[in-house]
Design a protein around this motif. Structure first.
Motif, PDB file in Angstrom:
ATOM      1  N   SER A 141       0.845  -1.186   0.000  1.00  0.00           N
ATOM      2  CA  SER A 141       0.000   0.000   0.000  1.00  0.00           C
ATOM      3  C   SER A 141       0.884   1.240   0.000  1.00  0.00           C
ATOM      4  O   SER A 141       1.545   1.540   1.002  1.00  0.00           O
ATOM      5  CB  SER A 141      -0.913   0.024   1.233  1.00  0.00           C
ATOM      6  OG  SER A 141      -1.584   1.266   1.328  1.00  0.00           O
ATOM      7  N   PRO A 142       0.916   1.978  -1.107  1.00  0.00           N
ATOM      8  CA  PRO A 142       1.785   3.161  -1.169  1.00  0.00           C
ATOM      9  C   PRO A 142       1.249   4.360  -0.400  1.00  0.00           C
ATOM     10  O   PRO A 142       1.947   5.359  -0.259  1.00  0.00           O
ATOM     11  CB  PRO A 142       1.841   3.454  -2.673  1.00  0.00           C
ATOM     12  CG  PRO A 142       0.520   2.963  -3.186  1.00  0.00           C
ATOM     13  CD  PRO A 142       0.200   1.742  -2.366  1.00  0.00           C
ATOM     14  N   HIS A 143       0.005   4.257   0.106  1.00  0.00           N
ATOM     15  CA  HIS A 143      -0.606   5.411   0.757  1.00  0.00           C
ATOM     16  C   HIS A 143      -0.911   5.181   2.236  1.00  0.00           C
ATOM     17  O   HIS A 143      -0.812   6.099   3.039  1.00  0.00           O
ATOM     18  CB  HIS A 143      -1.891   5.804   0.025  1.00  0.00           C
ATOM     19  CG  HIS A 143      -1.664   6.185  -1.394  1.00  0.00           C
ATOM     20  ND1 HIS A 143      -2.602   5.997  -2.390  1.00  0.00           N
ATOM     21  CD2 HIS A 143      -0.592   6.731  -2.014  1.00  0.00           C
ATOM     22  CE1 HIS A 143      -2.123   6.418  -3.544  1.00  0.00           C
ATOM     23  NE2 HIS A 143      -0.902   6.870  -3.342  1.00  0.00           N
ATOM     24  N   GLY A 144      -1.281   3.964   2.597  1.00  0.00           N
ATOM     25  CA  GLY A 144      -1.561   3.665   3.999  1.00  0.00           C
ATOM     26  C   GLY A 144      -0.669   2.589   4.572  1.00  0.00           C
ATOM     27  O   GLY A 144      -0.826   2.193   5.728  1.00  0.00           O
ATOM     28  N   GLY A 145       0.297   2.126   3.782  1.00  0.00           N
ATOM     29  CA  GLY A 145       1.143   1.018   4.201  1.00  0.00           C
ATOM     30  C   GLY A 145       2.143   1.352   5.288  1.00  0.00           C
ATOM     31  O   GLY A 145       2.812   0.451   5.820  1.00  0.00           O
ATOM     32  N   TRP A 146       2.261   2.625   5.660  1.00  0.00           N
ATOM     33  CA  TRP A 146       3.177   3.004   6.733  1.00  0.00           C
ATOM     34  C   TRP A 146       2.636   2.624   8.105  1.00  0.00           C
ATOM     35  O   TRP A 146       3.409   2.458   9.067  1.00  0.00           O
ATOM     36  CB  TRP A 146       3.439   4.512   6.710  1.00  0.00           C
ATOM     37  CG  TRP A 146       2.229   5.347   7.005  1.00  0.00           C
ATOM     38  CD1 TRP A 146       1.309   5.808   6.110  1.00  0.00           C
ATOM     39  CD2 TRP A 146       1.794   5.821   8.289  1.00  0.00           C
ATOM     40  NE1 TRP A 146       0.330   6.537   6.745  1.00  0.00           N
ATOM     41  CE2 TRP A 146       0.610   6.557   8.093  1.00  0.00           C
ATOM     42  CE3 TRP A 146       2.293   5.687   9.588  1.00  0.00           C
ATOM     43  CZ2 TRP A 146      -0.092   7.156   9.125  1.00  0.00           C
ATOM     44  CZ3 TRP A 146       1.598   6.287  10.631  1.00  0.00           C
ATOM     45  CH2 TRP A 146       0.431   7.013  10.397  1.00  0.00           C
ATOM     46  N   LYS A 147       1.327   2.447   8.231  1.00  0.00           N
ATOM     47  CA  LYS A 147       0.723   2.287   9.555  1.00  0.00           C
ATOM     48  C   LYS A 147       1.178   1.040  10.303  1.00  0.00           C
ATOM     49  O   LYS A 147       1.388   1.100  11.526  1.00  0.00           O
ATOM     50  CB  LYS A 147      -0.795   2.342   9.433  1.00  0.00           C
ATOM     51  CG  LYS A 147      -1.290   3.731   9.016  1.00  0.00           C
ATOM     52  CD  LYS A 147      -2.770   3.904   9.152  1.00  0.00           C
ATOM     53  CE  LYS A 147      -3.165   5.347   8.870  1.00  0.00           C
ATOM     54  NZ  LYS A 147      -4.597   5.602   9.096  1.00  0.00           N
ATOM     55  N   PRO A 148       1.376  -0.114   9.639  1.00  0.00           N
ATOM     56  CA  PRO A 148       1.887  -1.272  10.386  1.00  0.00           C
ATOM     57  C   PRO A 148       3.278  -1.050  10.979  1.00  0.00           C
ATOM     58  O   PRO A 148       3.669  -1.763  11.917  1.00  0.00           O
ATOM     59  CB  PRO A 148       1.902  -2.386   9.328  1.00  0.00           C
ATOM     60  CG  PRO A 148       0.869  -1.992   8.341  1.00  0.00           C
ATOM     61  CD  PRO A 148       0.957  -0.498   8.277  1.00  0.00           C
ATOM     62  N   TYR A 149       4.011  -0.074  10.461  1.00  0.00           N
ATOM     63  CA  TYR A 149       5.338   0.209  10.998  1.00  0.00           C
ATOM     64  C   TYR A 149       5.268   0.864  12.374  1.00  0.00           C
ATOM     65  O   TYR A 149       6.283   0.973  13.071  1.00  0.00           O
ATOM     66  CB  TYR A 149       6.123   1.099  10.038  1.00  0.00           C
ATOM     67  CG  TYR A 149       6.730   0.341   8.890  1.00  0.00           C
ATOM     68  CD1 TYR A 149       8.048  -0.106   8.946  1.00  0.00           C
ATOM     69  CD2 TYR A 149       5.991   0.039   7.753  1.00  0.00           C
ATOM     70  CE1 TYR A 149       8.610  -0.823   7.897  1.00  0.00           C
ATOM     71  CE2 TYR A 149       6.530  -0.670   6.702  1.00  0.00           C
ATOM     72  CZ  TYR A 149       7.846  -1.100   6.779  1.00  0.00           C
ATOM     73  OH  TYR A 149       8.395  -1.822   5.746  1.00  0.00           O
ATOM     74  N   ALA A 150       4.079   1.283  12.789  1.00  0.00           N
ATOM     75  CA  ALA A 150       3.915   1.909  14.101  1.00  0.00           C
ATOM     76  C   ALA A 150       3.835   0.888  15.229  1.00  0.00           C
ATOM     77  O   ALA A 150       3.571   1.250  16.378  1.00  0.00           O
ATOM     78  CB  ALA A 150       2.667   2.787  14.101  1.00  0.00           C
ATOM     79  N   ASN A 151       4.071  -0.376  14.929  1.00  0.00           N
ATOM     80  CA  ASN A 151       4.039  -1.423  15.946  1.00  0.00           C
ATOM     81  C   ASN A 151       5.121  -1.171  17.008  1.00  0.00           C
ATOM     82  O   ASN A 151       6.298  -1.011  16.694  1.00  0.00           O
ATOM     83  CB  ASN A 151       4.272  -2.791  15.290  1.00  0.00           C
ATOM     84  CG  ASN A 151       3.943  -3.935  16.218  1.00  0.00           C
ATOM     85  OD1 ASN A 151       2.789  -4.127  16.584  1.00  0.00           O
ATOM     86  ND2 ASN A 151       4.947  -4.688  16.615  1.00  0.00           N
TER      87      ASN A 151
END
Length: 550
Positions: A326-336
């Motif tokens: 996901s180029p637009h929302g794929g950063w969110k799992p990195y907030a683990n």
């Protein structure tokens, strides 16, 4: 020849002569005569003068300035880059939203943003967005219009009316076409500008211009804006201090965008009393990052040429389906967040692959490449003809050897050696060899069964042929969204929601995408729609100085 005004030719050939540039000497003389009447907070003399001052020459700035000019205002741009503007808009996918129904689009946006953006702001954007194809036609922009609705999520009311236009030649094509319109109108761009400071009337709170430094000249220049100032300074992707202050996870070093986006507008707006919004939001996923600014300033898109790879956390644990991108929302799992290390355990993450993958083809994108060709999209730093000083680079090698020798790819003869080399690298010190080994063994077992029961990946192949390799991944890709809060007229407001007179904004600096980046082409549409709104409203104002030229 590089187009525009540098610090060396700033005084040459300005189209703003009628607005006061050519009369700078006369202005200085008048200022000397009226020195006693000049308030202490106001410059004793103006170095340059215009009606509408646009700070930031990217996609939003283009629309704002050209619109203001076409509405009858004199316009001047200040741009941080040394000789070529365009911002991230000039090196992105070139998409923009084109909904069929304005009310449906407004409702979609309001729901998708979870109410964090007021309905009147969503409606103002939507009323403009339905006109985007008409404006594209009017300005001769080449594009294709999607035949089916498209947005990041289909669960919100109005999705069926959301369509997307795609510019021919990506953002580069858009920028070149609109830049020609700017040149045809004689609107000058002053490059190499930095450390701007807005000039505010302390009594009326009006913004009447700004100070700027140009190049390495330490003397501040005062720029008078008779009608208004529009901030289109982009995001803060390349300001790590702001990332740590505002974002939900950090560091986000995988951005491929305009390296001059360092949050300058945030500080400018705060100093004159602006409220901020959406500061935690990002449009992005993940990219490789190599901490090698001599070659490339930010993130690089990579993709395995074979299925002999997995993605693991900095601790060595596989954590998702590698095929889901996901180029637009794929950063969110990195907030683990991992309690044991008291940190984000997925920053960085690592692509782990074997020699079969290494020799199977290029891992990176080629300059000007197609959207699906080796991870290359002809955008970002791979945009064709993008000058190295602006971030352009030669692209990934065909055999991955240069990147291995450069240190972008970490290697080891065994998994244990690879883990040790990762742990000793400049990127990471937490890699656990036993966990990494267990992750690879589990992956190979799944490959034997022919089904990824853990995360559902479809294409599978073992990681078993040494040497073994790793590439670091960080959240990033597109842009941050936060900035000054604005109303439906693109007027920047204070914490009470009261407009700061004569101060406007558009684009990624204060993008309306609250809660989640939810609209495909939302960045482009934000630039187009809110840029036009800002330009139109600023141009319609009466000059704050009654003696200003009509």
């Amino acid at each position: 020849m590089k187009e525009g005004i540098s610090r060396r030719n700033f005084l040459k050939g300005s189209a703003l002569a009628a607005a006061g540039v050519a009369g700078a000497a006369a202005l200085s003389g008048c200022a000397a005569e009226a020195e006693e009447a000049t308030p202490s907070w106001m410059p004793a003399a103006w170095d340059y003068e215009t009606d509408v001052l646009v700070i930031g020459y990217g996609g939003a700035g283009l629309w704002a300035g050209i619109t203001a000019f076409d509405e009858g205002a004199q316009v001047m741009y200040l741009e941080k880059a040394p000789f070529r503007g365009g911002g991230s808009s000039s090196i992105n996918m070139g998409q923009w939203t084109a909904p069929h129904d304005a009310d449906a689009a407004a409702q979609f946006a309001f729901e998708a943003f979870h109410g964090q953006t007021p309905m009147e702001v969503c409606q103002a954007w939507a009323d403009e967005a339905v006109l985007n194809p008409d404006y594209a036609d009017e300005y001769g922009l080449e594009y294709t219009l999607g035949e089916t609705p498209r947005a990041e999520y289909d669960i919100f009311t109005g999705f069926e009316e959301m369509y997307v236009g795609s510019g021919t030649g990506y953002g580069k094509g858009f920028f070149e076409a609109m830049d020609q319109h700017r040149q045809d109108r004689g609107i000058e761009v002053v490059f190499d500008c930095h450390d701007e400071e807005l000039i505010q009337n302390p009594e009326t709170k009006e913004i009447i211009g700004c100070y700027t430094l140009i190049g390495d000249d330490g003397e501040k220049k005062a720029v008078k804006a008779n009608k208004g100032v529009i901030l289109t300074t982009g995001g803060f992707e390349f300001n790590f201090e702001m990332q740590e202050k505002y974002l939900k996870c950090y560091p986000m070093k995988g951005f491929y965008g305009w390296k001059y986006n360092t949050g300058d507008g945030v500080k400018m707006a705060q100093k004159v009393g602006a409220d901020l919004w959406h500061m935690q939001q990002v449009c992005g996923g993940d990219d490789a990052w190599f901490d090698d600014p001599e070659i490339v300033p930010g993130g690089v898109s990579v993709e395995s040429p074979t299925p002999n790879y997995i993605k693991v956390s900095r601790l060595g644990e596989r954590w998702g389906n590698e095929e889901v991108f996901s180029p637009h929302g794929g950063w969110k799992p990195y907030a683990n967040f991992d309690e044991e290390i008291c940190d984000f355990d997925r920053i960085p993450s690592w692509y782990i692959f074997d020699h079969t993958s290494f020799t199977g083809g290029s891992w990176g994108g080629m300059v000007g490449g197609a959207a699906t060709e080796n991870g290359g999209m002809g955008i970002g730093y791979m945009t064709e003809d993008l000058d190295p000083e602006l971030g352009g680079w030669a692209g990934w090698s065909a055999d991955n050897q240069w990147e291995l020798e450069r240190g972008w790819i970490t290697s080891g003869e065994t998994i244990e050696e690879l883990a040790a080399n990762i742990a000793a690298s400049k990127w990471d010190d937490k890699m656990d060899a036993e966990k990494l080994k267990a992750s690879i063994e589990r992956w190979n077992e799944l490959c034997d069964t022919g089904a990824d029961d853990d995360f559902g990946r479809k294409e599978m192949a073992k990681i078993e042929t040494g040497p073994f390799y790793a590439i670091p991944l960080y959240p990033g890709i597109c842009n941050t969204i936060g900035g000054a809060r604005r109303n439906e007229n693109a007027n920047i407001v204070d914490p009470d929601g009261k407009p700061i007179p004569r101060l406007y904004s558009a684009g990624s600096f204060g993008n309306m995408n609250g809660h989640t980046y939810a609209i495909t082409g939302g960045n482009g549409s934000e630039n187009w729609c809110v840029g036009r709104i800002a330009g139109r409203h600023a141009a319609a104002l009466e000059a704050w100085d009654a003696t200003a030229s009509a």
